[in-house]
Motif scaffolding. Structure first.
Motif, mmCIF file in Angstrom:
data_model
loop_
_atom_site.group_PDB
_atom_site.id
_atom_site.type_symbol
_atom_site.label_atom_id
_atom_site.label_comp_id
_atom_site.label_asym_id
_atom_site.label_seq_id
_atom_site.Cartn_x
_atom_site.Cartn_y
_atom_site.Cartn_z
ATOM 1 N N LEU A 188 3.701 1.474 -1.233
ATOM 2 C CA LEU A 188 4.137 1.680 -2.778
ATOM 3 C C LEU A 188 3.033 2.268 -3.728
ATOM 4 O O LEU A 188 3.515 3.200 -4.374
ATOM 5 N N ALA A 189 1.863 1.872 -3.422
ATOM 6 C CA ALA A 189 0.822 2.286 -3.996
ATOM 7 C C ALA A 189 0.746 3.960 -3.810
ATOM 8 O O ALA A 189 0.548 4.708 -4.972
ATOM 9 N N LEU A 190 0.753 4.301 -2.391
ATOM 10 C CA LEU A 190 0.259 5.323 -2.188
ATOM 11 C C LEU A 190 1.773 6.516 -2.921
ATOM 12 O O LEU A 190 1.221 7.533 -3.443
ATOM 13 N N CYS A 201 0.840 -1.225 -0.216
ATOM 14 C CA CYS A 201 0.045 0.049 -0.102
ATOM 15 C C CYS A 201 0.895 1.359 -0.224
ATOM 16 O O CYS A 201 0.534 2.147 -0.503
#
Lengths: 322, 317
Positions: free
Chosen positions: A156-158, A154
């Motif tokens: 990384l996604a952010l 998450c």
């Protein structure tokens, strides 16, 4: 609290009244490992504060590239020596100076994120534990939710959505770190709120907010101090990990994780060992020191904790009647 | 029991729903135009509009999310922005690597962590406990990528310079075709993973063991004349199993979502490496897919762990 701690014990007669802070500090001072850890932490703090002086002393700024003297003709970084005490990196920058500036980032992010996470944890944990009922159910589920999320993914996604930055790193770390501590605080508050002194306070007309702050919060000091200390190394490693993946501190600002990432790209560190071992050791020593200090603090703040009790099991059984 | 399981399933579905909404809306509010990413800088406005239409990103966000969700449930996660291939097979192809790494690593960290914790607890306060505690502290403090890079340097590069290859520099060989090479290539990644994780298990085992060994039934077992070894491994460890299984389930699930750091350091093309590449390429469907996969693993593991409780602890039945 303060005047008890500062009153000089040696000038007084045989019987000295010692506050809990002083007793804790005395226990901590007797723990050699904690004292060494504290020295290491102080050394890192000094390194971070002294970063500009180190830069001035060596004459190298952290982002200046010495392509002529800092790199061999083949473009290989120069090892530790007289000109560059800890060698240079792939762009011919001074590793020592970057290490010092990187310490600033690590400490800043580590301490700031941990304090912020603890604050949120205390607020959420106390609210959930004190009020119980629906509030507790909602907040506890929220903690479960945050804890059952693949946090690095998450994160990384952010970062990929908003682009890396120092502020985002701190937010990500805080967001994924508060929940475990909040759970501990909640548990403590649930057992505290049933105690007599809380009942007494309530019967005197104190409101919930006043009870939480005046009566319950001081009793949470030990877990808060210990957990915040233990959170610092996790935050430091979290930040370094993000930077290592190229998703934390934006280059050319030096950070330990970023230095390791530079070393790792093109497997450069295989021909320049200092690129791994210098920031790697700094990172390891810092996290180790904070973890040891956290352990020491836990034992000092709560002398009845597992380690001490076991060691003196037979002796203390008669002494402390619990 | 059934009510309990239903509750867990509902919570699991809730987690996945929240997670999907989180990643989906995250990319909706985030700056950046997917059509631009696919078409490149030279695309005309008309082309961009066409691409947006094909992707369906010109529809209202809630409609997009609903259609995404309904397709995701049937396993269709859309197409990669990068090479227009379906996302699900791209991710599935990466799973064997990550699975090999995690399961091998898990065996190793249990084999190191549990005996270490037991030893530490058994000789609490003594020299062996100090060694155990030191191991725990160093293991907990060692950043994975630092340990990985240092072991690559010391165990691959130094021997190679000396003229022999002790371990390969990284990479992955399929278990089915070359089982020996498979293991040889994974020894360093396994060890790196296991050493950092074993500390957690050693600490957990030690703490739980210290609690348990003070219980009356342990005294009874000793009084019966059982050997200390039997008391510890049979009566003591039994009680420690429940928290260990909880931890193991959570860790394995978390890691199956991608052993991001270790895959990165050792050049293993697993799920974690895919996530990092997708982030670097801004390949949003893949990122969403990997995050959801991680969530699915966690939800499944929570339920499996709950089932294990029933098996391990008669009181839950």
């Amino acid at each position: 609290m303060n005047d008890v701690a500062t009153s000089d014990a040696s000038t007084q007669a045989d019987v000295v009244q010692r506050g809990s802070l002083e007793l804790t500090l005395r226990r901590l001072r007797r723990d050699k490992a904690s004292m060494i850890a504290l020295c290491v932490i102080l050394a890192v703090v000094v390194l971070a504060i002294a970063a500009p002086w180190i830069a001035a002393l060596t004459g190298h700024s952290p982002i200046e590239q010495f392509r002529d003297i800092g790199l061999s003709p083949a473009g290989i970084p120069v090892g530790p020596g007289e000109q560059f005490w800890l060698g240079t990196d792939q762009l011919g920058r001074d590793v020592l100076v970057r290490l010092a500036y990187g310490a600033r980032i690590s400490l800043l992010v580590g301490v700031f994120a941990s304090v912020l996470a603890s604050t949120i944890a205390v607020i959420v944990g106390t609210t959930a534990g004190y009020h119980g009922g629906l509030t507790d159910i909602v907040l506890s589920r929220l903690m479960d939710l945050v804890m059952s999320v693949p946090f690095l993914l998450c994160a990384l996604a952010l970062v990929s959505a908003f682009g890396p930055s120092l502020m985002l790193s701190v937010c990500v770390i805080v967001f994924f770190s508060w929940a475990p501590m909040a759970r501990v605080i909640r548990g403590q508050v649930i057992s505290l709120r049933k105690q007599d002194f809380v009942q007494a306070s309530r019967s005197l007309g104190a409101g919930p907010l006043s009870i939480m702050i005046v009566d319950i919060l001081p009793n949470l000091a030990a877990p808060i101090i210990v957990y915040t200390t233990m959170q610092i190394p996790s935050s430091i490693v979290f930040e370094a990990t993000l930077s290592f993946l190229g998703m934390g501190i934006v280059p050319p600002t030096p950070s330990w994780g970023g230095m390791l990432a530079d070393a790792s790209s093109n497997s450069l560190y295989l021909v320049a060992w200092w690129l791994v071992f210098v920031p790697g050791t700094a990172l390891l020593l810092t996290t180790l020191a904070f973890n040891i200090l956290g352990d020491g603090l836990r034992d000092a703040l709560d002398p009845k904790s597992a380690r001490t009790v076991r060691r003196f099991r037979l002796k203390s059984k008669g002494a402390s009647k619990r | 029991m059934i009510r309990f399981l239903t509750q867990r399933l509902i919570f699991g579905a809730g987690v996945l729903l929240m997670l999907s909404a989180f990643v989906f809306f995250l990319f909706f509010v985030a700056p950046g135009d997917p059509a631009r990413m696919i078409a490149g800088d030279k695309a005309t406005e008309a082309q961009l509009i066409q691409i947006r239409k094909n992707l369906g990103v010109d529809r209202p966000i809630v409609v997009q999310y609903a259609s995404f969700l309904s397709r995701a449930i049937s396993g269709d996660l859309g197409f990669s922005y990068r090479n227009q291939q379906p996302v699900a097979p791209i991710i599935v192809r990466r799973i064997p690597v990550t699975l090999s790494l995690v399961l091998g690593g898990a065996l190793l960290w249990l084999a190191i962590g549990i005996p270490m914790g037991i030893m530490s607890a058994r000789y609490a306060g003594g020299l062996r406990d100090r060694i155990g505690q030191a191991f725990i502290l160093v293991g907990l403090s060692f950043p994975t990528f630092v340990l990985g890079m240092m072991s690559l340097y010391l165990l691959y590069f130094i021997p190679k310079q000396a003229g022999f290859t002790l371990f390969p520099p990284g990479g992955y060989k399929a278990l089915t075709t070359q089982p020996l090479l498979w293991a040889w290539h994974l020894v360093l990644p396994w060890t790196t993973l296991a050493l950092t994780m074993a500390a957690v298990y050693a600490r957990l085992t030690r703490g739980q063991m210290l609690d348990v060994m003070g219980e009356d039934y342990i005294r009874t077992a000793r009084a019966k004349g059982l050997s200390e070894r039997r008391v510890i491994w049979k009566h003591g460890l039994r009680a420690v199993l429940t928290p260990l299984v909880t931890q193991l389930g959570a860790d394995i699930a978390m890691l199956l979502g991608g052993v991001i750091i270790i895959e990165q350091v050792y050049g293993l093309q697993g799920v974690g490496a895919l996530a990092v590449q997708a982030v670097a390429n801004q390949d949003r469907p893949i990122i969403i897919g990997v995050v959801l996969l991680g969530g699915v693993f966690i939800v499944i593991s929570n339920i499996v762990v709950d089932l294990f409780y029933v098996l391990l602890d008669p009181r839950v039945r």
